[in-house]
Write a protein that holds these residues in place. Structure first.
Motif, PDB file in Angstrom:
ATOM      1  N   UNK A 118       8.117 -27.910   3.368  1.00  0.00           N
ATOM      2  CA  UNK A 118       8.803 -29.193   3.394  1.00  0.00           C
ATOM      3  C   UNK A 118       8.534 -29.884   4.730  1.00  0.00           C
ATOM      4  N   UNK A 119       8.462 -31.219   4.700  1.00  0.00           N
ATOM      5  CA  UNK A 119       8.217 -31.951   5.941  1.00  0.00           C
ATOM      6  C   UNK A 119       8.692 -33.392   5.813  1.00  0.00           C
ATOM      7  N   UNK A 120       8.820 -34.037   6.971  1.00  0.00           N
ATOM      8  CA  UNK A 120       9.107 -35.469   7.071  1.00  0.00           C
ATOM      9  C   UNK A 120       8.251 -36.031   8.191  1.00  0.00           C
ATOM     10  N   UNK A 121       7.443 -37.038   7.872  1.00  0.00           N
ATOM     11  CA  UNK A 121       6.575 -37.681   8.865  1.00  0.00           C
ATOM     12  C   UNK A 121       5.767 -36.657   9.656  1.00  0.00           C
ATOM     13  N   UNK A 122       5.302 -35.631   8.967  1.00  0.00           N
ATOM     14  CA  UNK A 122       4.475 -34.621   9.606  1.00  0.00           C
ATOM     15  C   UNK A 122       5.225 -33.547  10.351  1.00  0.00           C
ATOM     16  N   UNK A 123       6.548 -33.636  10.429  1.00  0.00           N
ATOM     17  CA  UNK A 123       7.370 -32.639  11.119  1.00  0.00           C
ATOM     18  C   UNK A 123       8.025 -31.707  10.102  1.00  0.00           C
ATOM     19  N   UNK A 124       8.080 -30.408  10.406  1.00  0.00           N
ATOM     20  CA  UNK A 124       8.615 -29.455   9.429  1.00  0.00           C
ATOM     21  C   UNK A 124      10.107 -29.629   9.168  1.00  0.00           C
ATOM     22  N   UNK A 125      10.490 -29.367   7.947  1.00  0.00           N
ATOM     23  CA  UNK A 125      11.886 -29.307   7.531  1.00  0.00           C
ATOM     24  C   UNK A 125      12.139 -27.884   7.053  1.00  0.00           C
ATOM     25  N   UNK A 126      13.165 -27.247   7.567  1.00  0.00           N
ATOM     26  CA  UNK A 126      13.426 -25.843   7.239  1.00  0.00           C
ATOM     27  C   UNK A 126      13.745 -25.657   5.762  1.00  0.00           C
ATOM     28  N   UNK A 127      13.074 -24.686   5.164  1.00  0.00           N
ATOM     29  CA  UNK A 127      13.425 -24.258   3.814  1.00  0.00           C
ATOM     30  C   UNK A 127      14.412 -23.101   3.971  1.00  0.00           C
ATOM     31  N   UNK A 128      15.647 -23.328   3.535  1.00  0.00           N
ATOM     32  CA  UNK A 128      16.703 -22.342   3.722  1.00  0.00           C
ATOM     33  C   UNK A 128      16.875 -21.542   2.432  1.00  0.00           C
ATOM     34  N   UNK A 129      17.058 -20.228   2.580  1.00  0.00           N
ATOM     35  CA  UNK A 129      17.215 -19.316   1.443  1.00  0.00           C
ATOM     36  C   UNK A 129      15.918 -19.210   0.627  1.00  0.00           C
ATOM     37  N   UNK A 130      14.772 -19.625   1.192  1.00  0.00           N
ATOM     38  CA  UNK A 130      13.487 -19.540   0.485  1.00  0.00           C
ATOM     39  C   UNK A 130      13.443 -20.363  -0.791  1.00  0.00           C
ATOM     40  N   UNK A 131      14.370 -21.293  -0.947  1.00  0.00           N
ATOM     41  CA  UNK A 131      14.429 -22.106  -2.165  1.00  0.00           C
ATOM     42  C   UNK A 131      14.585 -23.587  -1.855  1.00  0.00           C
ATOM     43  N   UNK A 132      15.625 -23.960  -1.101  1.00  0.00           N
ATOM     44  CA  UNK A 132      15.952 -25.362  -0.820  1.00  0.00           C
ATOM     45  C   UNK A 132      16.153 -26.137  -2.121  1.00  0.00           C
ATOM     46  N   UNK A 133      17.200 -25.727  -2.841  1.00  0.00           N
ATOM     47  CA  UNK A 133      17.477 -26.322  -4.144  1.00  0.00           C
ATOM     48  C   UNK A 133      18.197 -27.658  -4.114  1.00  0.00           C
ATOM     49  N   UNK A 134      18.656 -28.103  -2.951  1.00  0.00           N
ATOM     50  CA  UNK A 134      19.293 -29.425  -2.870  1.00  0.00           C
ATOM     51  C   UNK A 134      18.216 -30.500  -2.767  1.00  0.00           C
ATOM     52  N   UNK A 135      17.298 -30.483  -3.694  1.00  0.00           N
ATOM     53  CA  UNK A 135      16.168 -31.411  -3.699  1.00  0.00           C
ATOM     54  C   UNK A 135      15.641 -31.542  -5.118  1.00  0.00           C
ATOM     55  N   UNK A 136      14.929 -32.607  -5.366  1.00  0.00           N
ATOM     56  CA  UNK A 136      14.415 -32.865  -6.710  1.00  0.00           C
ATOM     57  C   UNK A 136      13.328 -31.884  -7.123  1.00  0.00           C
ATOM     58  N   UNK A 137      12.661 -31.266  -6.135  1.00  0.00           N
ATOM     59  CA  UNK A 137      11.639 -30.264  -6.435  1.00  0.00           C
ATOM     60  C   UNK A 137      11.723 -29.119  -5.433  1.00  0.00           C
ATOM     61  N   UNK A 138      11.181 -27.963  -5.823  1.00  0.00           N
ATOM     62  CA  UNK A 138      11.127 -26.800  -4.941  1.00  0.00           C
ATOM     63  C   UNK A 138       9.724 -26.212  -4.986  1.00  0.00           C
ATOM     64  N   UNK A 139       9.251 -25.732  -3.844  1.00  0.00           N
ATOM     65  CA  UNK A 139       8.002 -24.988  -3.761  1.00  0.00           C
ATOM     66  C   UNK A 139       8.357 -23.601  -3.248  1.00  0.00           C
ATOM     67  N   UNK A 140       8.166 -22.580  -4.093  1.00  0.00           N
ATOM     68  CA  UNK A 140       8.687 -21.249  -3.769  1.00  0.00           C
ATOM     69  C   UNK A 140       7.681 -20.163  -4.132  1.00  0.00           C
ATOM     70  N   UNK A 141       7.898 -18.989  -3.579  1.00  0.00           N
ATOM     71  CA  UNK A 141       7.107 -17.822  -3.963  1.00  0.00           C
ATOM     72  C   UNK A 141       7.403 -17.464  -5.408  1.00  0.00           C
ATOM     73  N   UNK A 142       6.396 -17.013  -6.101  1.00  0.00           N
ATOM     74  CA  UNK A 142       6.578 -16.689  -7.510  1.00  0.00           C
ATOM     75  C   UNK A 142       7.723 -15.709  -7.742  1.00  0.00           C
ATOM     76  N   UNK A 143       7.907 -14.744  -6.824  1.00  0.00           N
ATOM     77  CA  UNK A 143       8.916 -13.703  -7.030  1.00  0.00           C
ATOM     78  C   UNK A 143      10.339 -14.158  -6.756  1.00  0.00           C
ATOM     79  N   UNK A 144      10.507 -15.444  -6.429  1.00  0.00           N
ATOM     80  CA  UNK A 144      11.859 -16.003  -6.326  1.00  0.00           C
ATOM     81  C   UNK A 144      12.331 -16.567  -7.652  1.00  0.00           C
ATOM     82  N   UNK A 145      11.496 -16.491  -8.679  1.00  0.00           N
ATOM     83  CA  UNK A 145      11.793 -17.124  -9.964  1.00  0.00           C
ATOM     84  C   UNK A 145      11.804 -16.115 -11.096  1.00  0.00           C
TER      85      UNK A 145
END
Length: 362
Positions: A118-145
């Motif tokens: 996750x990022x904003x204007x090129x700066x990282x945004x922390x993905x918390x709990x390896x999911x960050x579900x308070x968002x319209x989409x998630x990018x996660x490791x396969x084994x989190x699903x």
């Protein structure tokens, strides 16, 4: 995409545009369908466990697969999935011992701020709990699903990823409650209510729910509690001892307070097991007497209900379909992402089980 971003501990989340990456070799891009508001999220918002800001929380989540990385073979676009905190590698010592919730691989279970998804204007945004579900989409490791059947309602399926698997798993896997047993559940939030329901499914003969909220105690009865105790009315341990003729065989602490932990241990009968499920503040300490250990009383910790998510989540779906697992009653309200701060405000009143953010999948 839109996401609820935490910019300062103790402050409200803000709805902002956040960029999300494309799937790497072992990653999956998911369109979020629903996410529950959990007390763990609130603790992190309040700074209980600081992490690099800004960040996106949310971990009790369901969605639909949108794209998969090149090495992902068992998930495909359109699959319905539940996300879970207990992402696992499958090869570390803990995983090989069957303790997937304790996976020690930090490349799979990455701390907040390490993943660059996750990022904003090129700066990282922390993905918390390896999911960050308070968002319209998630990018996660396969084994989190975990893939689930398409006819499972996704707003209810989200609860399986945290509250329900934690509460029922503590009953089924950590404590291994046997049919006919006596059980007490201290704390009737989402996790505690799931433990009550799990104890009923396990065939416990007596299930005593303990809380300070009358609405939650009423809900506990609906989910299978045979008795309720208002913690504001006298000595809880003495009352349970009187009700059971000496104490319960299994007690579940689902709050995370030293006082309720001590109560849970003291309310055991000889040979009983107290299972600690609640999340404690860092540095919190409790005090118990040593003599009861000679009565073979035990204390167990439970991480995410000792879950094996690929086995347990589909099984919970079947319990729901059979009418044995009551997920609908756990949902206090369905809200939009824009209303997430109001959802956390409702949580602080102490009378709600779960608020669920539901996204528009059109």
């Amino acid at each position: 995409m839109k996401a609820a971003v935490l910019r300062q501990f103790g402050q409200a989340l803000s709805i902002e545009d956040v960029e999300i990456g494309r799937p790497g070799p072992q990653e999956v891009l998911v369109r979020t369908a629903a996410v529950g508001l959990c007390h763990s999220d609130l603790h992190y918002i309040e700074g209980m466990r600081p992490f690099d800001l800004p960040g996106v929380l949310g971990h009790e989540v369901s969605g639909i697969v949108e794209a998969v990385g090149e090495n992902v073979r068992d998930l495909h676009p359109g699959d319905h999935v539940v996300g879970a905190l207990s992402v696992f590698c499958g090869t570390c010592t803990q995983c090989l011992g069957g303790r997937f919730a304790l996976c020690a691989d930090t490349e799979v279970k990455q701390p907040p701020g390490k993943a660059r998804r996750l990022s904003q204007a090129g700066q990282p945004v922390s993905q918390v709990f390896n999911l960050s579900g308070f968002a319209e989409k998630m990018l996660v490791h396969r084994n989190a699903l975990v893939k689930i059947r398409d006819d499972m309602p996704l707003d209810l399926a989200a609860l399986l990823g945290c509250a329900v698997i934690t509460g029922t798993g503590a009953v089924f896997r950590t404590a291994q409650v046997r049919p006919g047993a006596t059980v007490a559940v201290v704390g009737c939030g989402g996790v505690g209510l799931a433990a009550v329901n799990g104890a009923a499914i396990a065939g416990a003969s007596r299930i005593i729910a303990v809380d300070m909220s009358q609405p939650k105690l009423a809900l506990a009865r609906k989910l299978g509690a045979t008795d309720t105790v208002d913690a504001r009315d006298g000595d809880v341990v003495a009352r349970i001892a009187e009700m059971t003729g000496g104490g319960v065989e299994y007690a579940f602490e689902c709050i995370g307070l030293p006082s309720t932990f001590e109560q849970s241990f003291r309310m055991l009968t000889a040979g009983g097991i107290a299972t600690v499920v609640g999340l404690f503040q860092p540095g919190a300490r409790a005090s118990i007497e040593g003599a009861p250990f000679f009565q073979e009383k035990q204390i167990r910790g439970s991480a995410m209900g000792s879950a094996r998510i690929r086995d347990d989540i589909p099984r919970l779906v079947e319990f729901y379909r059979q009418g044995r697992l009551d997920l609908q009653s756990l949902v206090s309200q369905r809200i939009r992402l824009e209303d997430i701060n109001e959802g956390f405000a409702a949580m602080k009143t102490g009378d709600t089980a779960r608020s669920v953010v539901v996204f528009d999948l059109a």
